[in-house]
Each structure stands twice: as structure tokens, then as C-alpha cells.
Write an enzyme that holds these catalytic residues in place. Structure first.
Site, PDB file in Angstrom:
ATOM      1  CB  CYS A 297     129.064 -80.887  13.153  1.00  0.00           C
ATOM      2  SG  CYS A 297     130.428 -81.503  12.151  1.00  0.00           S
TER       3      CYS A 297
ATOM      4  CB  CYS B   5     131.919 -77.560  10.796  1.00  0.00           C
ATOM      5  SG  CYS B   5     130.167 -77.969  10.685  1.00  0.00           S
TER       6      CYS B   5
ATOM      7  CB  CYS C 226     127.895 -82.297   9.134  1.00  0.00           C
ATOM      8  SG  CYS C 226     127.881 -80.507   9.366  1.00  0.00           S
TER       9      CYS C 226
ATOM     10  CB  CYS D 259     131.918 -79.551   7.425  1.00  0.00           C
ATOM     11  SG  CYS D 259     131.643 -80.857   8.629  1.00  0.00           S
TER      12      CYS D 259
ATOM     13  CB  CYS E  66     122.261 -95.215  14.449  1.00  0.00           C
ATOM     14  SG  CYS E  66     123.411 -96.264  15.311  1.00  0.00           S
TER      15      CYS E  66
HETATM   16 ZN   LIG Z   1     130.018 -80.314  10.214  1.00  0.00          ZN
END
Ligand SMILES: [Zn+2]
Length: 135
Positions: free
Chosen positions: A48, A51, A97, A100, A122
Site C-alpha cells: 500500500c 501505509c 487496504c 489504513c 483491478c
Molecule cells: Zn494502507
């Protein structure tokens, strides 16, 4: 449920570029074909961009020719969360995610891509950071 990483809007704006912020925090979508990882074949782990939570492996990335990086499964189910999204007048499943809450993209299934899961995550390139294997 609160996220492990909670930041104020101002903090996210400071940390992210305006383009990253628009996708990750405002659920925007990158234009197809422009993302830096669309056709990337490098072995490694995608995390991510907001984060650092490790989300996808290059091992599940496949050529979907849809214009965005596509994976047939996340690194582990608990790394992501799914939210029903009806904003475009159709039912889609948003992928975020789990650490976060940042927007990553959408997951589609039953498209016949011939992958082990018949799913296509996607994902916007700008939501990810690739760490090449061994780096
Ligand atoms: Zn994240």
C-alpha cells in the site's frame, strides 16, 4: 471498525501527492494504461502506497489487458477489505487496504480469465509501491 492506521485528512494530504490522495483517499481511478505498474513483470511484492501494508505478490499478477495492474488474489485475505460500491449505477466491490482504509481498486469475478480464482483485482498503480525481490 477503526483502522490500525488512522490519520487526519490534513496528514494524508501532507504525506501523499495530490494524485495519490485523489485515488487512495477519495476513491478515484487512474486513467487506464497510464499507471506505472500496468505491464510490470518484475518479481516482488506490492504494498500500500499510503501505509506500506504488503498487499499483492507479482506471482498473482496477470495480463488482463484492461489497462490496470491485475491480480487474481491478494497476498492474504486479511490484508484487504471489501466494500460494496454502487456509485457508478452498478454493483461493484471496492478493495481497500485493511490497515489504513485507503482505496486500491475493485475486484471482479467470473470473467473467464482462466486464473486459479477467476477473480480480477483491478488495482490502481498509484495505490501501490513495488518492492522488487531481493531489493
Ligand atoms: Zn494502507
Amino acid at each position: 471498525m477503526p483502522y490500525e492506521i488512522e490519520k487526519s485528512d490534513a496528514e494524508w494530504r501532507e504525506q501523499l501527492t495530490p494524485q495519490e490522495y485523489a485515488v487512495l483517499r477519495q476513491a478515484g481511478t487512474e486513467r487506464p494504461g497510464v499507471g506505472e505498474y500496468t505491464d510490470t513483470k518484475t518479481e516482488g511484492v506490492y504494498s500500500c502506497r499510503a501505509c506500506g501494508n504488503e498487499l499483492f505478490s507479482s506471482e498473482t499478477k496477470f495480463d488482463s489487458h484492461c489497462g490496470w495492474p491485475s491480480y487474481f488474489s491478494p497476498l492474504a485475505e486479511e490484508r484487504v477489505e471489501y466494500i460494496e460500491d454502487t456509485t457508478m449505477g452498478m454493483r461493484r466491490v471496492e478493495v481497500r487496504c485493511a490497515k489504513c482504509g485507503s482505496h486500491l481498486g475493485h475486484v471482479f469475478e467470473g470473467e473467464g480469465y482462466g486464473t486459479p480464482t477467476d477473480q480480477r483485482y483491478c488495482i490502481n498503480s498509484i495505490s501501490l509501491t513495488l518492492r522488487p525481490k531481493g531489493a
